[in-house]
Design a protein around this motif. Structure first.
Motif, mmCIF file in Angstrom:
data_model
loop_
_atom_site.group_PDB
_atom_site.id
_atom_site.type_symbol
_atom_site.label_atom_id
_atom_site.label_comp_id
_atom_site.label_asym_id
_atom_site.label_seq_id
_atom_site.Cartn_x
_atom_site.Cartn_y
_atom_site.Cartn_z
ATOM 1 N N UNK A 18 16.295 6.517 -6.487
ATOM 2 C CA UNK A 18 17.375 7.133 -7.254
ATOM 3 C C UNK A 18 16.777 7.987 -8.362
ATOM 4 N N UNK A 19 17.595 8.842 -8.940
ATOM 5 C CA UNK A 19 17.174 9.617 -10.101
ATOM 6 C C UNK A 19 16.765 8.655 -11.226
ATOM 7 N N UNK A 20 15.587 8.898 -11.796
ATOM 8 C CA UNK A 20 15.107 8.053 -12.881
ATOM 9 C C UNK A 20 14.466 6.754 -12.419
ATOM 10 N N UNK A 21 14.292 6.582 -11.098
ATOM 11 C CA UNK A 21 13.687 5.361 -10.572
ATOM 12 C C UNK A 21 12.182 5.299 -10.785
ATOM 13 N N UNK A 22 11.592 4.205 -10.344
ATOM 14 C CA UNK A 22 10.160 3.984 -10.557
ATOM 15 C C UNK A 22 9.446 3.786 -9.226
ATOM 16 N N UNK A 23 8.351 4.518 -9.068
ATOM 17 C CA UNK A 23 7.497 4.413 -7.881
ATOM 18 C C UNK A 23 6.169 3.799 -8.304
ATOM 19 N N UNK A 24 5.673 2.803 -7.548
ATOM 20 C CA UNK A 24 4.373 2.205 -7.867
ATOM 21 C C UNK A 24 3.506 2.164 -6.617
ATOM 22 N N UNK A 25 2.295 2.693 -6.745
ATOM 23 C CA UNK A 25 1.346 2.738 -5.633
ATOM 24 C C UNK A 25 0.425 1.530 -5.682
ATOM 25 N N UNK A 26 0.535 0.668 -4.665
ATOM 26 C CA UNK A 26 -0.295 -0.531 -4.600
ATOM 27 C C UNK A 26 -1.367 -0.434 -3.533
ATOM 28 N N UNK A 27 -1.075 0.258 -2.426
ATOM 29 C CA UNK A 27 -2.029 0.366 -1.325
ATOM 30 C C UNK A 27 -2.897 1.598 -1.444
ATOM 31 N N UNK A 28 -4.115 1.484 -0.939
ATOM 32 C CA UNK A 28 -5.042 2.612 -0.960
ATOM 33 C C UNK A 28 -5.212 3.168 0.452
ATOM 34 N N UNK A 29 -5.137 4.481 0.568
ATOM 35 C CA UNK A 29 -5.335 5.134 1.853
ATOM 36 C C UNK A 29 -6.389 6.217 1.725
ATOM 37 N N UNK A 30 -6.134 7.358 2.338
ATOM 38 C CA UNK A 30 -7.072 8.479 2.216
ATOM 39 C C UNK A 30 -7.023 9.002 0.778
ATOM 40 N N UNK A 31 -8.107 9.626 0.327
ATOM 41 C CA UNK A 31 -8.164 10.052 -1.087
ATOM 42 C C UNK A 31 -7.098 11.062 -1.487
#
Length: 357
Positions: free
Chosen positions: A266-279
């Protein structure tokens, strides 16, 4: 390995080559040190990655290294200044030792310490051995009734706690978690413990999704071959997310999942990156900007995360026994690594070396 071995250890010699060695028994070097007799160690994807690729980013295997970092065991001996632990206590082992002096350490974000000595990350040896040395404050006594098998899963649970804290999961949150591997499943469980009311597990593996639904997810969504924007639209509609999810956690590192996650917020939501993939990936930066999203990374765990993970497991709010696919003897460690690489099961534990080794 001869039966008289003192500290049997499972060592990555070089790419795709492991062996058992008798390593020196660690000694107490500081008055606050403890020596732990390791009893259970979980296999992490990073361990397998070093075994099969020899590196993760800038961390490159240049010399033999003991594997393992998800461990629990029994206190074998303690330094003279240790007051809160004694011989015979069962503990979960936090496997990274920061410098304690830099700005990051002093601000409580010691996971970002540039001098971090993290187990089974080159050049530092891991915990797949009979004995391992740690500062006493990086050992967390297991509450009564909590098994050492559960103690070994405190490490990935602490990762999920840190991710969920970074993402700001709270009471009433709607959360999408991409990836139904161990960390993704634990992010679902921790989100539930934090009060999230709608938790969507996304994967391509039907068996994993079904497990996720039984385990902690309120909804499941199977990815298809379609554009990220179309997938996000279908995800939001099928799971009743209204204008989009409050929080998206990616535990895959896959470009299509990352893109879909940005579109599904949604607008104003939060995304968090936990997994690592290609650079490097293609990233929907316009969607991020126009929706004014909060985009964060997550790396290991920081102050309070390990203890909170212990508490959540001990009080039953996060159940980890269900994640254990099987336990194997120390001498079968290589076979267990092969099983994890082949995607068999969810979490495999290796028992500590038997006394007869």
């Amino acid at each position: 390995m001869s039966p008289s071995s003192d500290n049997p250890s499972f060592v990555l010699q070089e790419l795709n080559k492991v062996s058992f060695e008798d390593r020196p028994i660690p000694k107490i070097e500081d008055a606050h040190d403890v020596i732990v007799e390791v009893k259970f160690t979980g296999i992490c994807g990073s361990d397998v990655h070093y075994w099969s690729h020899g590196r993760i980013g800038s961390f490159i295997l240049k010399s033999p290294m003991v594997l393992g970092h998800e461990s629990a065991g029994i206190i074998h001996s303690v330094g003279s200044a240790v007051k809160d632990l004694k011989e015979g206590d069962t503990v979960a082992m936090e496997p990274g030792i920061p410098c304690r002096h830099c700005t990051h350490c002093k601000s409580g974000r010691y996971n970002l310490c540039p001098e971090m000595a993290f187990a089974a990350t080159p050049p530092f040896d891991g915990t797949l051995a009979r004995y391992y040395r740690l500062p006493s404050d990086f050992c967390f006594k297991l509450p009564e009734g909590m098994s050492m098998e559960e103690g070994a899963l405190v490490e990935p649970s602490a990762v999920a706690v840190h991710v969920s804290r970074q993402a700001g999961v709270s009471v009433g949150s709607s959360v999408i978690v991409f990836g139904a591997g161990p960390v993704g499943l634990l992010c679902c469980a921790v989100s539930k413990a934090f009060g999230a009311t709608k938790i969507v597990s996304v994967d391509i593996n039907e068996e994993r999704l079904n497990f996720a639904h039984e385990y902690a997810a309120t909804h499941i969504f199977r990815s298809k071959k379609e554009s990220a924007e179309d997938s996000a639209k279908r995800l939001v509609e099928e799971c009743g997310l209204g204008s989009g999810a409050d929080v998206v956690i990616d535990a895959t590192g896959a470009e299509i999942c990352i893109q879909t996650g940005i579109w599904a917020l949604r607008t104003g939501g939060t995304y968090c990156q936990a997994g690592m993939g290609v650079p490097d990936i293609q990233f929907p930066i316009t969607a991020m900007c126009t929706k004014e999203l909060n985009v964060k990374g997550s790396f290991r765990y920081g102050s309070g995360d390990y203890q909170l993970a212990v508490n959540l497991i001990s009080n039953g709010k996060v159940k980890v026994k269900e994640l254990i696919s099987k336990k194997v003897a120390f001498e079968d460690a290589e076979e267990a690594f092969q099983d994890v690489k082949a995607g068999k099961g969810i979490k495999i534990l290796i028992e500590g070396p038997a006394e007869s080794m």
